[in-house]
Design a protein around this motif. Structure first.
Motif, PDB file in Angstrom:
ATOM      1  N   PRO A  28      58.552  39.780  46.767  1.00 49.23           N
ATOM      2  CA  PRO A  28      57.315  40.558  46.711  1.00 49.23           C
ATOM      3  C   PRO A  28      57.164  41.446  47.946  1.00 49.23           C
ATOM      4  N   GLN A  29      56.578  42.597  47.727  1.00 49.56           N
ATOM      5  CA  GLN A  29      56.210  43.487  48.815  1.00 49.56           C
ATOM      6  C   GLN A  29      54.696  43.554  48.796  1.00 49.56           C
ATOM      7  N   TYR A  30      54.079  43.528  49.958  1.00 41.35           N
ATOM      8  CA  TYR A  30      52.627  43.580  49.941  1.00 41.35           C
ATOM      9  C   TYR A  30      52.077  44.429  51.064  1.00 41.35           C
ATOM     10  N   VAL A  31      50.861  44.916  50.812  1.00 42.50           N
ATOM     11  CA  VAL A  31      50.116  45.697  51.787  1.00 42.50           C
ATOM     12  C   VAL A  31      48.731  45.086  51.847  1.00 42.50           C
ATOM     13  N   LEU A  37      44.446  43.020  48.819  1.00 45.44           N
ATOM     14  CA  LEU A  37      45.865  42.714  48.977  1.00 45.44           C
ATOM     15  C   LEU A  37      46.584  43.295  47.769  1.00 45.44           C
ATOM     16  N   LEU A  38      47.517  44.207  48.008  1.00 49.05           N
ATOM     17  CA  LEU A  38      48.318  44.802  46.945  1.00 49.05           C
ATOM     18  C   LEU A  38      49.694  44.157  46.993  1.00 49.05           C
ATOM     19  N   ASP A  88      52.270  34.462  51.353  1.00 48.18           N
ATOM     20  CA  ASP A  88      53.444  33.934  50.652  1.00 48.18           C
ATOM     21  C   ASP A  88      53.045  32.821  49.688  1.00 48.18           C
ATOM     22  N   ASP A  89      52.164  31.927  50.132  1.00 47.82           N
ATOM     23  CA  ASP A  89      51.691  30.843  49.258  1.00 47.82           C
ATOM     24  C   ASP A  89      50.938  31.402  48.057  1.00 47.82           C
ATOM     25  N   LEU A  90      50.091  32.409  48.293  1.00 47.23           N
ATOM     26  CA  LEU A  90      49.336  33.027  47.207  1.00 47.23           C
ATOM     27  C   LEU A  90      50.287  33.628  46.188  1.00 47.23           C
ATOM     28  N   PHE A  91      51.318  34.315  46.671  1.00 42.73           N
ATOM     29  CA  PHE A  91      52.281  34.906  45.751  1.00 42.73           C
ATOM     30  C   PHE A  91      53.006  33.828  44.962  1.00 42.73           C
ATOM     31  N   ARG A  92      53.548  32.862  45.677  1.00 41.70           N
ATOM     32  CA  ARG A  92      54.371  31.827  45.047  1.00 41.70           C
ATOM     33  C   ARG A  92      53.567  30.986  44.050  1.00 41.70           C
ATOM     34  N   ASN A  93      52.304  30.739  44.359  1.00 36.90           N
ATOM     35  CA  ASN A  93      51.511  29.844  43.528  1.00 36.90           C
ATOM     36  C   ASN A  93      50.638  30.541  42.494  1.00 36.90           C
ATOM     37  N   ASN A  94      50.425  31.851  42.634  1.00 35.22           N
ATOM     38  CA  ASN A  94      49.512  32.516  41.707  1.00 35.22           C
ATOM     39  C   ASN A  94      49.971  33.891  41.232  1.00 35.22           C
TER      40      ASN A  94
END
Length: 137
Positions: A28-31, A37-38, A88-94
């Motif tokens: 994931p790439q995020y800004v 949070l994108l 990272d946790d938000l991405f991985r879990n949701n």
């Protein structure tokens, strides 16, 4: 959820009867912007000519087509800005589970629209995440 890139390119006119498909999900790439949070995730599906049973090569055969879809999840945040570990946790879990159905649908639709065999990604289960590299179908 926004689809920010939908690309399908076919490199041959006549497809062989047997095709191998490889699916890769980008990191994931995020800004982070004030209270937003994108998160962007790109799925790449590559179609190859299937190997013959007597082939001893470990390399993939010629690439026949590629589909790339990128989606951005736009999440509104409350409270203090999260640290990278929390993101990272938000991405991985949701977030990946929010994006996957859109990617699954776009990949299936694009494949059919450009004359490729239909591709149906499996449902994403928490027990299957994170993947271990690209997946061959």
């Amino acid at each position: 959820m926004r689809a920010v890139r939908l690309l399908a390119s076919v490199h041959v006119i006549d497809l062989p009867d047997e095709i191998e498909i490889s699916v890769n999900v980008s990191d994931p790439q995020y800004v982070l912007q004030e209270n937003r949070l994108l998160v962007r995730v790109t799925h790449t599906v590559t179609f190859y000519e299937a190997k013959t049973p007597d082939s001893e090569s470990t390399e993939k055969n010629a690439e026949l087509a590629t589909i790339k879809v990128a989606h951005v999840a736009d999440l509104k945040l409350r409270g203090d800005a999260p640290d990278p570990g929390e993101i990272d946790d938000l991405f991985r879990n949701n977030t990946i589970f929010m994006i996957h159905p859109y990617a699954r649908s776009a990949i299936h639709r694009l494949a059919v629209e450009v004359g490729l065999p239909p591709v149906v990604l499996p449902y994403l289960r928490r027990s299957d995440w994170p993947p271990t590299g690209s997946e061959d179908l």
